[in-house]
Design a protein around this motif. Structure first.
Motif, PDB file in Angstrom:
ATOM      1  N   ALA A 179      36.643  19.184 -17.865  1.00 24.82           N
ATOM      2  CA  ALA A 179      38.073  20.719 -18.383  1.00 24.82           C
ATOM      3  C   ALA A 179      38.558  21.373 -19.963  1.00 24.82           C
ATOM      4  CB  ALA A 179      39.369  19.670 -17.836  1.00 24.82           C
ATOM      5  N   ILE A 180      38.272  19.919 -20.231  1.00 27.96           N
ATOM      6  CA  ILE A 180      38.013  20.380 -21.799  1.00 27.96           C
ATOM      7  C   ILE A 180      37.241  21.290 -22.431  1.00 27.96           C
ATOM      8  CG2 ILE A 180      37.891  19.576 -24.439  1.00 27.96           C
ATOM      9  CD1 ILE A 180      38.990  17.360 -23.122  1.00 27.96           C
ATOM     10  N   ALA A 181      35.981  21.778 -21.753  1.00 25.80           N
ATOM     11  CA  ALA A 181      35.206  22.571 -22.540  1.00 25.80           C
ATOM     12  C   ALA A 181      34.786  23.630 -21.364  1.00 25.80           C
ATOM     13  CB  ALA A 181      33.579  21.896 -22.136  1.00 25.80           C
ATOM     14  N   ASN A 182      35.869  23.453 -20.210  1.00 25.62           N
ATOM     15  CA  ASN A 182      36.287  24.961 -19.932  1.00 25.62           C
ATOM     16  C   ASN A 182      37.482  25.137 -19.458  1.00 25.62           C
ATOM     17  OD1 ASN A 182      32.677  25.256 -18.825  1.00 25.62           O
ATOM     18  ND2 ASN A 182      33.029  23.264 -18.464  1.00 25.62           N
ATOM     19  N   PRO A 183      38.205  25.620 -19.957  1.00 28.25           N
ATOM     20  CA  PRO A 183      39.609  25.211 -19.867  1.00 28.25           C
ATOM     21  C   PRO A 183      39.894  26.517 -19.237  1.00 28.25           C
ATOM     22  CG  PRO A 183      39.549  26.451 -21.741  1.00 28.25           C
ATOM     23  CD  PRO A 183      38.097  25.430 -21.474  1.00 28.25           C
ATOM     24  N   GLN A 184      39.526  27.327 -18.703  1.00 30.72           N
ATOM     25  CA  GLN A 184      40.221  28.486 -17.742  1.00 30.72           C
ATOM     26  C   GLN A 184      39.179  29.135 -16.138  1.00 30.72           C
ATOM     27  OE1 GLN A 184      41.399  31.002 -18.380  1.00 30.72           O
ATOM     28  NE2 GLN A 184      42.285  30.107 -20.381  1.00 30.72           N
ATOM     29  N   ASP A 185      38.066  27.786 -16.305  1.00 24.43           N
ATOM     30  CA  ASP A 185      37.639  26.847 -14.860  1.00 24.43           C
ATOM     31  C   ASP A 185      38.064  26.671 -13.924  1.00 24.43           C
ATOM     32  OD1 ASP A 185      36.202  27.353 -12.527  1.00 24.43           O
ATOM     33  OD2 ASP A 185      34.090  27.724 -13.957  1.00 24.43           O
ATOM     34  N   PRO A 186      38.988  27.017 -13.041  1.00 28.96           N
ATOM     35  CA  PRO A 186      39.681  25.584 -12.506  1.00 28.96           C
ATOM     36  C   PRO A 186      38.494  24.331 -11.495  1.00 28.96           C
ATOM     37  CG  PRO A 186      39.985  27.269 -11.348  1.00 28.96           C
ATOM     38  CD  PRO A 186      39.422  27.717 -12.138  1.00 28.96           C
ATOM     39  N   TYR A 216      36.921  22.360 -12.792  1.00 26.78           N
ATOM     40  CA  TYR A 216      36.551  21.784 -13.528  1.00 26.78           C
ATOM     41  C   TYR A 216      37.950  21.440 -13.567  1.00 26.78           C
ATOM     42  CZ  TYR A 216      31.889  23.433 -14.823  1.00 26.78           C
ATOM     43  OH  TYR A 216      30.805  23.993 -14.677  1.00 26.78           O
ATOM     44  N   GLY A 217      39.100  21.451 -12.769  1.00 27.68           N
ATOM     45  CA  GLY A 217      40.243  20.611 -13.734  1.00 27.68           C
ATOM     46  C   GLY A 217      40.997  21.997 -14.574  1.00 27.68           C
ATOM     47  N   SER A 218      41.723  21.438 -14.532  1.00 30.57           N
ATOM     48  CA  SER A 218      42.547  22.307 -15.655  1.00 30.57           C
ATOM     49  C   SER A 218      44.372  22.152 -15.539  1.00 30.57           C
ATOM     50  CB  SER A 218      42.874  23.475 -14.697  1.00 30.57           C
ATOM     51  OG  SER A 218      44.002  24.464 -15.921  1.00 30.57           O
ATOM     52  N   LEU A 219      45.250  22.249 -16.785  1.00 33.73           N
ATOM     53  CA  LEU A 219      46.459  21.984 -16.596  1.00 33.73           C
ATOM     54  C   LEU A 219      47.253  23.121 -15.332  1.00 33.73           C
ATOM     55  CD1 LEU A 219      47.517  22.460 -20.425  1.00 33.73           C
ATOM     56  CD2 LEU A 219      46.756  20.536 -18.821  1.00 33.73           C
ATOM     57  N   ALA A 220      47.919  22.937 -14.817  1.00 32.18           N
ATOM     58  CA  ALA A 220      49.110  23.134 -14.010  1.00 32.18           C
ATOM     59  C   ALA A 220      49.895  24.614 -14.057  1.00 32.18           C
ATOM     60  CB  ALA A 220      49.714  22.093 -13.316  1.00 32.18           C
ATOM     61  N   THR A 221      50.134  24.090 -15.836  1.00 33.99           N
ATOM     62  CA  THR A 221      50.755  25.466 -15.817  1.00 33.99           C
ATOM     63  C   THR A 221      49.769  26.742 -16.045  1.00 33.99           C
ATOM     64  OG1 THR A 221      50.331  24.673 -17.961  1.00 33.99           O
ATOM     65  CG2 THR A 221      52.208  24.185 -17.716  1.00 33.99           C
ATOM     66  N   ARG A 222      48.170  26.682 -16.329  1.00 32.50           N
ATOM     67  CA  ARG A 222      47.925  27.553 -16.201  1.00 32.50           C
ATOM     68  C   ARG A 222      47.363  28.006 -14.806  1.00 32.50           C
ATOM     69  NH1 ARG A 222      43.498  24.643 -20.156  1.00 32.50           N
ATOM     70  NH2 ARG A 222      44.426  25.261 -22.107  1.00 32.50           N
ATOM     71  N   ILE A 232      50.031  31.498  -6.321  1.00 29.14           N
ATOM     72  CA  ILE A 232      50.126  30.343  -6.533  1.00 29.14           C
ATOM     73  C   ILE A 232      51.560  29.845  -7.525  1.00 29.14           C
ATOM     74  CG2 ILE A 232      49.270  27.942  -7.554  1.00 29.14           C
ATOM     75  CD1 ILE A 232      47.774  28.594  -5.449  1.00 29.14           C
ATOM     76  N   ALA A 233      52.345  29.598  -6.944  1.00 33.08           N
ATOM     77  CA  ALA A 233      53.805  30.037  -7.352  1.00 33.08           C
ATOM     78  C   ALA A 233      53.712  28.509  -7.680  1.00 33.08           C
ATOM     79  CB  ALA A 233      54.680  30.026  -6.494  1.00 33.08           C
ATOM     80  N   VAL A 254      46.969  16.090  -5.434  1.00 31.19           N
ATOM     81  CA  VAL A 254      47.467  17.575  -5.091  1.00 31.19           C
ATOM     82  C   VAL A 254      47.107  17.418  -3.075  1.00 31.19           C
ATOM     83  CG1 VAL A 254      47.288  20.127  -5.472  1.00 31.19           C
ATOM     84  CG2 VAL A 254      46.635  18.584  -7.102  1.00 31.19           C
ATOM     85  N   LEU A 255      48.297  18.000  -3.226  1.00 31.55           N
ATOM     86  CA  LEU A 255      48.520  18.395  -1.585  1.00 31.55           C
ATOM     87  C   LEU A 255      48.913  19.422  -0.902  1.00 31.55           C
ATOM     88  CD1 LEU A 255      51.326  15.052  -1.383  1.00 31.55           C
ATOM     89  CD2 LEU A 255      49.210  14.794  -0.552  1.00 31.55           C
ATOM     90  N   LEU A 256      49.386  20.931  -1.451  1.00 31.59           N
ATOM     91  CA  LEU A 256      49.948  21.151  -0.962  1.00 31.59           C
ATOM     92  C   LEU A 256      49.572  22.511  -2.298  1.00 31.59           C
ATOM     93  CD1 LEU A 256      52.661  20.461   1.420  1.00 31.59           C
ATOM     94  CD2 LEU A 256      50.825  21.026   1.795  1.00 31.59           C
ATOM     95  N   ALA A 257      50.005  23.654  -2.177  1.00 28.36           N
ATOM     96  CA  ALA A 257      49.560  24.644  -2.755  1.00 28.36           C
ATOM     97  C   ALA A 257      50.327  25.780  -2.545  1.00 28.36           C
ATOM     98  CB  ALA A 257      48.810  25.459  -2.809  1.00 28.36           C
ATOM     99  N   ILE A 258      51.831  25.523  -2.882  1.00 27.31           N
ATOM    100  CA  ILE A 258      52.993  26.421  -2.655  1.00 27.31           C
ATOM    101  C   ILE A 258      51.836  28.571  -3.267  1.00 27.31           C
ATOM    102  CG2 ILE A 258      55.336  27.502  -2.566  1.00 27.31           C
ATOM    103  CD1 ILE A 258      54.823  24.580  -1.762  1.00 27.31           C
ATOM    104  N   VAL A 259      52.507  28.819  -2.332  1.00 27.14           N
ATOM    105  CA  VAL A 259      51.704  30.381  -2.132  1.00 27.14           C
ATOM    106  C   VAL A 259      52.877  31.818  -2.101  1.00 27.14           C
ATOM    107  CG1 VAL A 259      49.675  31.444  -1.706  1.00 27.14           C
ATOM    108  CG2 VAL A 259      49.387  29.376  -1.703  1.00 27.14           C
TER     109      VAL A 259
END
Length: 153
Positions: free
Chosen positions: A56-63, A65-71, A88-89, A99-104
């Motif tokens: 996730a650290i090496a690929n910060p823009q690619d979800p 690999y995991g990412s910060l929710a704010t991104r 994504i809202a 993570v259960l749901l994505a509010i879209v």
């Protein structure tokens, strides 16, 4: 886990009275093997988690690999043909961190208007679209009921 039933069986044998030494040794050997196997699984879990964090650290823009929710907020949600159908809202996250749901938000323009729906996060596949995180939804967002935020939240 197999080690707990083996430990209970060992305690029952001890309480039942004298047992052949060979039976007791076999039971203790089985319990030891079960504990060793559980220890290896825990160690593998730690190693897998460390690897996921490094990716996730090496690929910060690619979800993928995991990412910060704010991104990920305002990331495009795409249909199977990779056409934008929403964004994504927010996310609904369980106390255990899953993570259960994505509010879209669908049907709006530039994040304004439209309606919110709650999509099962398992139906979203993370992708990289033009260098930015996005998600492909495997279903019909328009068929989902409106998501309403409870008053006071």
């Amino acid at each position: 886990m197999r080690s707990l039933p083996l430990a209970i069986a060992a305690a029952a044998l001890l309480l039942a009275g004298p047992a052949p030494a060979q039976d007791m040794q076999n039971l203790l050997d089985q319990a030891g093997k079960a504990l060793d196997q559980a220890g290896r699984r825990v160690q593998q879990g730690y190693e897998d988690t460390a690897k996921a964090i490094d990716q996730a650290i090496a690929n910060p823009q690619d979800p993928a690999y995991g990412s910060l929710a704010t991104r990920l907020i305002r990331s495009d949600v795409l249909d199977s043909a990779q056409r934008p159908i929403g964004e994504i809202a927010d996310f609904v996250i369980a106390p255990n961190g899953q993570v259960l749901l994505a509010i879209v938000r669908i049907g709006g323009t530039l994040g304004v208007g439209g309606r919110l729906v709650a999509a099962d996060y398992g139906q979203l596949e993370p992708v990289l679209m033009k260098g930015h995180p996005a998600f492909v939804y495997k279903g019909d967002l328009g068929a989902l009921p409106d998501y309403k935020v409870a008053a006071g939240n």
